[in-house]
Write a protein that holds these residues in place. Structure first.
Motif, PDB file in Angstrom:
ATOM      1  N   MET A  45       0.841  -1.179   0.000  1.00  0.00           N
ATOM      2  CA  MET A  45       0.000   0.000   0.000  1.00  0.00           C
ATOM      3  C   MET A  45       0.883   1.238   0.000  1.00  0.00           C
ATOM      4  SD  MET A  45      -3.153  -1.016   0.159  1.00  0.00           S
ATOM      5  CE  MET A  45      -4.088  -2.455   0.558  1.00  0.00           C
ATOM      6  N   ALA A  46       0.399   2.262  -0.678  1.00  0.00           N
ATOM      7  CA  ALA A  46       1.177   3.484  -0.825  1.00  0.00           C
ATOM      8  C   ALA A  46       0.410   4.676  -0.259  1.00  0.00           C
ATOM      9  CB  ALA A  46       1.484   3.718  -2.302  1.00  0.00           C
ATOM     10  N   SER A  47       1.129   5.783  -0.099  1.00  0.00           N
ATOM     11  CA  SER A  47       0.532   7.051   0.324  1.00  0.00           C
ATOM     12  C   SER A  47       0.935   8.115  -0.674  1.00  0.00           C
ATOM     13  CB  SER A  47       1.023   7.447   1.713  1.00  0.00           C
ATOM     14  OG  SER A  47       0.602   6.517   2.674  1.00  0.00           O
ATOM     15  N   GLN A  48       0.151   9.192  -0.717  1.00  0.00           N
ATOM     16  CA  GLN A  48       0.441  10.261  -1.667  1.00  0.00           C
ATOM     17  C   GLN A  48      -0.206  11.547  -1.187  1.00  0.00           C
ATOM     18  OE1 GLN A  48      -1.332   9.851  -5.681  1.00  0.00           O
ATOM     19  NE2 GLN A  48       0.745  10.200  -6.426  1.00  0.00           N
ATOM     20  N   VAL A  49       0.415  12.680  -1.509  1.00  0.00           N
ATOM     21  CA  VAL A  49      -0.118  13.988  -1.162  1.00  0.00           C
ATOM     22  C   VAL A  49      -0.299  14.785  -2.452  1.00  0.00           C
ATOM     23  CG1 VAL A  49       0.321  16.160   0.072  1.00  0.00           C
ATOM     24  CG2 VAL A  49       1.036  13.979   1.077  1.00  0.00           C
ATOM     25  N   VAL A  50      -1.470  15.403  -2.597  1.00  0.00           N
ATOM     26  CA  VAL A  50      -1.748  16.287  -3.728  1.00  0.00           C
ATOM     27  C   VAL A  50      -2.259  17.601  -3.137  1.00  0.00           C
ATOM     28  CG1 VAL A  50      -3.086  16.615  -5.841  1.00  0.00           C
ATOM     29  CG2 VAL A  50      -2.354  14.302  -5.189  1.00  0.00           C
ATOM     30  N   ASP A  51      -1.704  18.731  -3.596  1.00  0.00           N
ATOM     31  CA  ASP A  51      -2.140  20.013  -3.044  1.00  0.00           C
ATOM     32  C   ASP A  51      -2.558  20.965  -4.155  1.00  0.00           C
ATOM     33  OD1 ASP A  51       0.438  20.380  -4.024  1.00  0.00           O
ATOM     34  OD2 ASP A  51       0.956  21.852  -2.510  1.00  0.00           O
ATOM     35  N   LYS A  52      -3.321  21.986  -3.760  1.00  0.00           N
ATOM     36  CA  LYS A  52      -3.834  22.967  -4.720  1.00  0.00           C
ATOM     37  C   LYS A  52      -4.152  24.250  -3.969  1.00  0.00           C
ATOM     38  CE  LYS A  52      -6.162  24.164  -8.625  1.00  0.00           C
ATOM     39  NZ  LYS A  52      -5.382  24.561  -9.761  1.00  0.00           N
ATOM     40  N   ALA A  97     -10.440   0.726 -19.683  1.00  0.00           N
ATOM     41  CA  ALA A  97     -10.817  -0.274 -18.673  1.00  0.00           C
ATOM     42  C   ALA A  97     -11.076   0.399 -17.331  1.00  0.00           C
ATOM     43  CB  ALA A  97      -9.712  -1.310 -18.527  1.00  0.00           C
ATOM     44  N   GLY A  98     -12.198   0.052 -16.718  1.00  0.00           N
ATOM     45  CA  GLY A  98     -12.524   0.555 -15.393  1.00  0.00           C
ATOM     46  C   GLY A  98     -12.206  -0.477 -14.332  1.00  0.00           C
ATOM     47  N   LYS A  99     -12.233  -0.068 -13.082  1.00  0.00           N
ATOM     48  CA  LYS A  99     -11.961  -0.987 -11.977  1.00  0.00           C
ATOM     49  C   LYS A  99     -13.193  -1.805 -11.602  1.00  0.00           C
ATOM     50  CE  LYS A  99      -8.517   2.084  -9.955  1.00  0.00           C
ATOM     51  NZ  LYS A  99      -8.675   3.181 -10.922  1.00  0.00           N
ATOM     52  N   VAL A 142      -1.949  -1.727  -7.011  1.00  0.00           N
ATOM     53  CA  VAL A 142      -2.297  -1.788  -8.433  1.00  0.00           C
ATOM     54  C   VAL A 142      -2.823  -0.461  -8.973  1.00  0.00           C
ATOM     55  CG1 VAL A 142      -2.698  -4.269  -8.430  1.00  0.00           C
ATOM     56  CG2 VAL A 142      -4.603  -2.722  -7.978  1.00  0.00           C
ATOM     57  N   VAL A 143      -3.039   0.507  -8.092  1.00  0.00           N
ATOM     58  CA  VAL A 143      -3.483   1.824  -8.523  1.00  0.00           C
ATOM     59  C   VAL A 143      -2.235   2.664  -8.799  1.00  0.00           C
ATOM     60  CG1 VAL A 143      -4.703   3.929  -7.844  1.00  0.00           C
ATOM     61  CG2 VAL A 143      -5.641   1.689  -7.231  1.00  0.00           C
TER      62      VAL A 143
END
Length: 158
Positions: A1-8, A63-65, A134-135
């Motif tokens: 499992m991963a983590s991620q940060v997105v800012d705006k 392709a969708g999930k 997988v994402v």
């Protein structure tokens, strides 16, 4: 499992951004990244209550999930602090969440969106935790950035 940060940075008040994050009709207008459309099936923005959203690719060959060209997910709001914080827990559990039988998409993903007033604009920080392996992190960051740009267009002050 991963983590991620997105800012705006959004040229609007935290109150305006918070309203756009917690109004199901408005979420339907901004949540889909470019090349997709959003359908909000259920959206009850109270702590512990649920949401269910589908993102459908405009290109039916994508392709969708969940189904051929659809990503459907559901979850609940763990914490809501008006004008400051929205914590969505997206439980990616078999047919319940991404509505898929893919075992690699199982698990609970948390998205914590915090809002901070910085000199008259809102800094939005979205922290994704427990992203299934997988994402694609690149796809997640790109899609989130597109969605947040849509959000900004809806709430920004001219």
């Amino acid at each position: 499992m991963a983590s991620q940060v997105v800012d705006k940075l959004i040229n609007a008040s935290p109150a305006a951004v918070y309203r756009a994050l917690t109004d199901g009709q408005v979420v339907g207008l901004w949540r889909a990244p470019e090349g997709m459309t959003c359908t909000v099936h259920t959206f009850d923005p109270r702590e512990g209550d649920v949401f269910r959203i589908s993102l459908t690719y405009d290109d039916e060959a994508r392709a969708g999930k969940s189904t051929e060209n659809v990503d459907t997910f559901q979850g609940y709001f763990r914490e809501l602090i008006p004008e400051r914080l929205v914590v969505e827990v997206v439980e990616v559990v078999e047919v319940v969440e991404f509505e898929t039988s893919d075992p690699e998409l199982k698990g609970e993903m948390t998205i914590t969106t915090s809002l901070k007033d910085v000199g008259g604009v809102t800094e939005l920080l979205a922290v994704f935790e427990e992203i299934p392996e997988v994402v694609s992190l690149d796809d997640n960051a790109t899609g989130t950035a597109m969605s947040l740009s849509n959000l900004a267009k809806l709430v920004e002050i001219e």
